[in-house]
Design an enzyme around this catalytic site. Structure first.
Site, PDB file in Angstrom:
ATOM      1  N   ASP A   1       0.856  -1.184   0.000  1.00 15.23           N
ATOM      2  CA  ASP A   1       0.000   0.000   0.000  1.00 15.23           C
ATOM      3  C   ASP A   1       0.894   1.236   0.000  1.00 15.23           C
ATOM      4  O   ASP A   1       1.629   1.476   0.963  1.00 15.23           O
ATOM      5  CB  ASP A   1      -0.913   0.000   1.239  1.00 15.23           C
ATOM      6  CG  ASP A   1      -2.040   1.011   1.153  1.00 15.23           C
ATOM      7  OD1 ASP A   1      -1.873   2.040   0.461  1.00 15.23           O
ATOM      8  OD2 ASP A   1      -3.095   0.797   1.796  1.00 15.23           O
TER       9      ASP A   1
ATOM     10  N   ARG B   1      -0.260   4.445  -0.511  1.00  9.59           N
ATOM     11  CA  ARG B   1      -1.067   5.663  -0.414  1.00  9.59           C
ATOM     12  C   ARG B   1      -0.586   6.585   0.706  1.00  9.59           C
ATOM     13  O   ARG B   1      -0.119   6.124   1.747  1.00  9.59           O
ATOM     14  CB  ARG B   1      -2.541   5.303  -0.185  1.00  9.59           C
ATOM     15  CG  ARG B   1      -3.215   4.714  -1.401  1.00  9.59           C
ATOM     16  CD  ARG B   1      -4.611   4.211  -1.097  1.00  9.59           C
ATOM     17  NE  ARG B   1      -4.594   3.041  -0.213  1.00  9.59           N
ATOM     18  CZ  ARG B   1      -5.675   2.377   0.145  1.00  9.59           C
ATOM     19  NH1 ARG B   1      -6.864   2.759  -0.301  1.00  9.59           N
ATOM     20  NH2 ARG B   1      -5.580   1.324   0.933  1.00  9.59           N
TER      21      ARG B   1
END
Length: 284
Positions: free
Chosen positions: A132, A134
């Site tokens: 991930d 983000r």
């Protein structure tokens, strides 16, 4: 409109109104780090002690193209429904988050690896990419500009709440949206629950149950519910006998909430032959 020195990277580009299927939202475009994000507000969230907020990561395939490989499109619709039902809240549409931050092309390459049997985590790692990638700094900056220091976060991902907290936003509660798995995305969602700490499907608290306790009451008690769709001028069917388009979207959403709360749906034989209804839960 440039912000204070502390928020110098955040720029409010525009503010307008956006009529949608779920109501009218005040919509702001913010640029942060050369990426433009969108904040959709209903009501006056700054006056709420802890408004509901959805941080939604951009997903072209799910949000726009209707892909069933993920639940992004379903989550987006559910979030807008939840905000509209509450009458106030914010949806932050975060661009640059495609494929949990790895980008559209890389996401599709990861899909190809998943087609060959890898799960979403192993596919990212096989490409040399993080699970991930983000970053939620832009979301925190937008919330600060909007005067929202405390939120109730619409998310099944505890990492989002942790990220906001680390960025100075108080997460008073985390509410899981009532979106069910599809056959096409069940393995993907199970992987996120098993390997990325997402909340399990069982035991979810539905925001619609909190907003509309009547559906929870129906689910918890033995009841028989009679439901009738009727047009504005008093008809329950067209001249040919079909009733597929008698009611509107709000009525169908209510009907699907009723279906979600009961164990069985009973219809007449004429309804089956004329309408060929699916009798499934789709709108909620």
């Amino acid at each position: 409109m440039h912000q204070s020195e502390q928020d110098h990277a955040l720029v409010l580009e525009s503010r307008t109104v956006l009529p949608t299927d779920h109501g009218v939202f005040t919509t702001c475009a913010y640029t942060f780090g050369n990426v433009t994000h969108v904040a959709m507000l209903m009501g006056d969230p700054a006056q709420a002690e802890a408004p509901i907020v959805r941080m939604h990561s951009e997903c072209l395939t799910g949000d726009t193209l209707g892909s069933h490989r993920c639940d992004c499109g379903d989550q987006l619709e559910a979030a807008l429904q939840a905000i509209a039902a509450e009458g106030t809240g914010i949806l932050l549409y975060l661009r640059g988050h495609e494929g949990r931050g790895i980008g559209l092309a890389a996401k599709l390459r990861a899909y190809a690896l998943q087609d060959d049997g890898m799960d979403t985590v192993d596919a990212n790692r096989a490409l040399g990419l993080p699970d991930d990638a983000r970053d939620y700094t832009a979301a925190a900056e937008m919330l600060r500009h909007l005067g929202i220091p405390t939120v109730r976060l619409l998310s099944s991902n505890p990492a989002k709440a942790e990220a906001l907290t680390s960025l100075g936003i108080t997460v008073a509660d985390r509410v899981v949206l009532p979106v069910l798995d599809r056959p096409e995305n069940s393995h993907y969602l199970q992987t996120k629950r098993r390997r990325m700490r997402h909340d399990p499907l069982a035991g979810r608290v539905s925001v619609q149950e909190d907003t509309f306790p009547v559906y929870r009451t129906l689910a918890e008690h033995p009841e028989i519910v009679a439901q009738l769709a009727q047009s504005a001028d008093g008809f329950i069917a067209a001249r040919g006998g079909d009733a597929e388009f008698v009611s509107g979207e709000a009525d169908r959403t209510h009907l699907h909430r009723l279906r979600a709360a009961v164990d069985a749906v009973v219809v007449g034989a004429t309804t089956v032959t004329r309408d060929d209804p699916q009798l499934t839960v789709r709108a909620v």
